[in-house]
Design a protein around this motif. Structure first.
Motif: not given
Length: 297
Positions: A108-130
């Motif tokens: 879905x690259x044509x549609x912006x996606x925002x993340x609601x992160x539940x849990x540190x592992x997913x949050x840290x990975x997504x924050x690290x990759x911007x």
């Protein structure tokens, strides 16, 4: 080749690691049994609630006054609630759900996606990759209640109703059994109505006061229930994966200990053989020295 002393030190280290992983396996097994029981107990209720909701939404009285959570609109922004563990040491569980999430975002690259992160592992990975993180929730209890899940569901519903998100998806690890945890992404909002249900319906039901009024009350609770069930599935998957990973680590440590013990015995035997040869060589040199001295006399 390492000395016997070095190998013995390594055996002791691996033995300590095996004790730790064995203890972690037992703790994860205890937590897994509770999480699995809670997940399997609530799953039939979640499935039946979905069926009731589908029937309500397909009632003639509900079509004229459709609920905002059912309304389809052009998708300009997607919200993704990603559920991952707070801790690691659970095998490939985290990598599998993150890989599935990245594939979803790229598709879905044509549609912006925002993340609601539940849990540190997913949050840290997504924050690290911007990636865009809308909100984050950590330290969810091992046995959560609805009050622990309500803020997550509320922010997703409020953002959908306000137009911040046009679709809300949820990503989690679905619990199948102790050895199988399936990474899953599915749409939560707007609630998708299965057209095949209409064909299977045997008749109309009468709802009091009316389907529209019941929908207004039931739909938000149903959405909360979907998040609650997804988090229970994720916790059961996490504990199962951690128990299996720690069991494999313990088995590997024991195999390594057996291999190191064999190497230690070989090194010890080689050391003893070397000492015996040195003693024999020294005795032979002493005998020859005495023979030379006797020959001079």
């Amino acid at each position: 080749m390492a000395s016997a002393r070095d190998i013995k030190r390594r055996i002791k280290s691996v033995q300590n690691i095996a004790q730790v992983t064995r203890a972690m396996e037992m703790v994860a097994a205890s937590k897994m049994r509770r999480a699995q029981a809670q997940t399997l107990a609530s799953r039939p209720y979640a499935v039946k609630a979905w069926e009731v909701l589908q029937d309500l939404a397909l009632q003639p009285g509900a079509r004229g006054a459709i609920h905002p959570l059912l309304q389809e609109r052009p998708v300009q922004r997607i919200g993704l609630v990603l559920i991952t563990p707070d801790r690691g040491l659970c095998g490939a569980l985290v990598n599998n759900i993150l890989r599935r999430t990245i594939y979803f975002i790229e598709r879905h690259a044509d549609t912006p996606t925002s993340i609601i992160a539940v849990g540190r592992k997913g949050r840290d990975f997504l924050a690290r990759h911007g990636y865009d993180i809308r909100a984050e929730f950590t330290r969810i209890p091992d046995q959560p209640g609805l009050l622990d899940i309500t803020p997550i569901a509320r922010i997703a519903m409020d953002d959908f109703l306000s137009g911040e998100f046009d679709q809300v998806w949820i990503g989690y690890s679905a619990f199948v059994n102790t050895l199988v945890q399936r990474p899953t992404l599915r749409r939560v909002l707007p609630i998708w109505l299965d057209p095949r249900l209409q064909a299977r319906r045997l008749g109309e039901y009468i709802y009091e006061p009316s389907p529209a009024v019941i929908l207004a009350e039931v739909l938000p609770r149903f959405v909360e229930l979907q998040f609650y069930q997804a988090i229970l599935e994720s916790i059961a998957s996490e504990q199962s994966a951690r128990m299996v990973a720690m069991r494999n680590a313990t088995d590997n440590a024991r195999e390594l200990m057996a291999s190191l013990t064999l190497s230690y015995n070989k090194a010890r035997q080689a050391g003893i053989t070397k000492e015996m040869l040195e003693i024999a060589g020294g005795a032979e040199a002493l005998r020859q020295s005495r023979q030379r001295q006797e020959a001079r006399v």
